[in-house]
Design an enzyme around this catalytic site. Structure first.
Site, mmCIF file in Angstrom:
data_model
loop_
_atom_site.group_PDB
_atom_site.id
_atom_site.type_symbol
_atom_site.label_atom_id
_atom_site.label_comp_id
_atom_site.label_asym_id
_atom_site.label_seq_id
_atom_site.Cartn_x
_atom_site.Cartn_y
_atom_site.Cartn_z
ATOM 1 C CB ILE A 1 -1.653 3.551 -4.248
ATOM 2 C CG1 ILE A 1 -0.641 4.432 -4.972
ATOM 3 C CG2 ILE A 1 -2.792 4.395 -3.702
ATOM 4 C CD1 ILE A 1 -1.223 5.010 -6.258
ATOM 5 C CG HIS A 2 -2.467 -0.423 0.756
ATOM 6 N ND1 HIS A 2 -1.239 0.098 1.053
ATOM 7 C CD2 HIS A 2 -3.036 -0.760 1.950
ATOM 8 C CE1 HIS A 2 -1.047 0.074 2.358
ATOM 9 N NE2 HIS A 2 -2.115 -0.425 2.931
ATOM 10 N NE ARG A 3 -2.065 3.423 4.959
ATOM 11 C CZ ARG A 3 -1.907 2.763 6.093
ATOM 12 N NH1 ARG A 3 -2.956 2.375 6.788
ATOM 13 N NH2 ARG A 3 -0.718 2.478 6.533
#
Ligand code: UD1
Length: 345
Positions: free
Chosen positions: A202-204
């Site tokens: 997860i990074h958005r």
């Protein structure tokens, strides 16, 4: 001469594939690293493992708001391009580094070649969508990974210089499969049995800029983790949020960001992938691992149509089939041949 702009992790993987093909075609390349990603685990490891040529320029721009980051890159890239006088500027993907490189070149009347052109989420709240639209409209050569991407460009009135060449990440995946199997020790280091775990990333911004949304993603992952444990290599942006989380992360194992070979091996042997990354949705398919995308839309629509990917808002996969779009591992060669016609050598 080709002036290549890279800056963020997925660009190093794409540039590794294309740089090899440019060198094989006898074309001269000068690489500028904007500095957007700068940790050894987010940048250096890719240059070493994937044998990317040393950048001639390291611009050291990172950790700022979108305007400041893009503006500083623009200024520094323009200065470097004035010195180097390239025949063509090569940019990748959809990051702030991409749009800064394209804009600097276009204002100097240098042709822009865009790898991974034509992708659209049709969600203009995503910074990447804005970067893609602007970059594509400034580009003279547009190398699309899929037919859907080429059709998106056509709908926006971009017809000249559009080539559906296939996906350079697929080239890299095929070229590295054996090396990842031989060299990566990730399963042993994490004491994981093949097929016994899922991988999540997860990074958005849409999942990490708001604590409540991040908690929703973690709760969803916790539900999945009841079925099998999840290994989650963590982006620095996400690490900050995990530190402030008021929830148990039972059966979600957070680890440091991985290099390309370890990540390839980890995904190859996993039972499922849960991600908001674009690249990983495709890589899951390359390894024939089912994926759930933790977003409300995806640019990689063919992965959904072919039943290997679904949005987390949908509860079933389409019937499974293979995807022809990504090519046969020679997208980078095709790009080198096309870009060669713009470069005096
Ligand atoms: C960027 C791209 C995104 C891409 C992603 C790949 C934009 C708008 N976004 O997002 O499209 O999917 O890269 O990973 O360009 N940080 C570190 N060390 C690093 C890198 C980042 O600490 O090596 C920190 C930064 O200081 C910043 C945060 O992580 O606080 C976010 O980094 P940034 O480059 O702004 O965007 P990404 O989220 O990585």
């Amino acid at each position: 001469m080709i002036f290549t702009v890279v800056g963020a992790r997925p660009q190093f993987i794409k540039a590794a594939a294309v740089s090899r093909a440019l060198a094989a075609a006898g074309l001269r390349e000068v690489i500028a690293h904007t500095g957007q990603h700068f940790d050894a685990s987010m940048s250096g490891v890719f240059f070493t493992e994937l044998e990317i040529p040393e950048p001639a320029y390291n611009l050291g721009v990172h950790s700022a708001g979108h305007g400041a980051m893009t503006g500083r890159m623009l200024e520094k890239l323009e200065a470097a391009m004035i010195v180097e006088k390239p025949d063509v500027v090569l940019v990748y993907g959809d990051t702030n580094s991409t749009v800064a490189g394209a804009l600097a070149a276009a204002k100097l009347h240098i042709p822009v070649a865009h790898v991974e052109a034509g992708l659209r989420s049709f969600n203009k709240r995503m910074p990447e969508e804005l970067n893609r639209i602007v970059t594509d409209h400034l580009s003279t050569q547009l190398y699309c990974p899929t037919q859907a991407a080429a059709a998106n460009l056509s709908r926006e009135g971009i017809h000249a210089g559009v080539h559906a060449v296939g996906d350079v990440m697929y080239d890299m995946c095929l070229a590295s499969a054996v090396r990842a199997e031989e060299r990566s020790t990730i399963l042993g280091r994490l004491e994981l049995a093949p097929g016994s775990y899922a991988v999540a990333t997860i990074h958005r911004a849409e999942n990490t800029s708001d604590a409540a949304q991040f908690a929703r993603v973690i709760d969803w992952l916790s539900g999945q983790a009841r079925e099998r444990p999840i290994v989650m290599p963590i982006h620095p942006r996400t690490a900050k949020l995990v530190a402030g989380l008021d929830r148990e992360l039972a059966r979600i194992r957070i680890i440091e960001p991985l290099g390309y070979l370890d990540m390839t091996r980890l995904v190859h042997q996993s039972a499922a992938v849960f991600t908001d990354s674009g690249g990983l949705q495709k890589e899951a398919y390359f390894h024939r691992v089912p994926c759930v995308t933790l977003r409300s839309e995806t640019e990689w629509v063919e992965t959904v149509a072919a039943g290997w990917n679904r949005l987390w808002t949908s509860d079933r996969y389409e019937p499974r089939k293979d995807i022809a779009d990504y090519g046969d591992g020679r997208a980078s060669e095709k790009i080198a041949a096309l870009i060669g016609s713009l470069s005096a050598g």
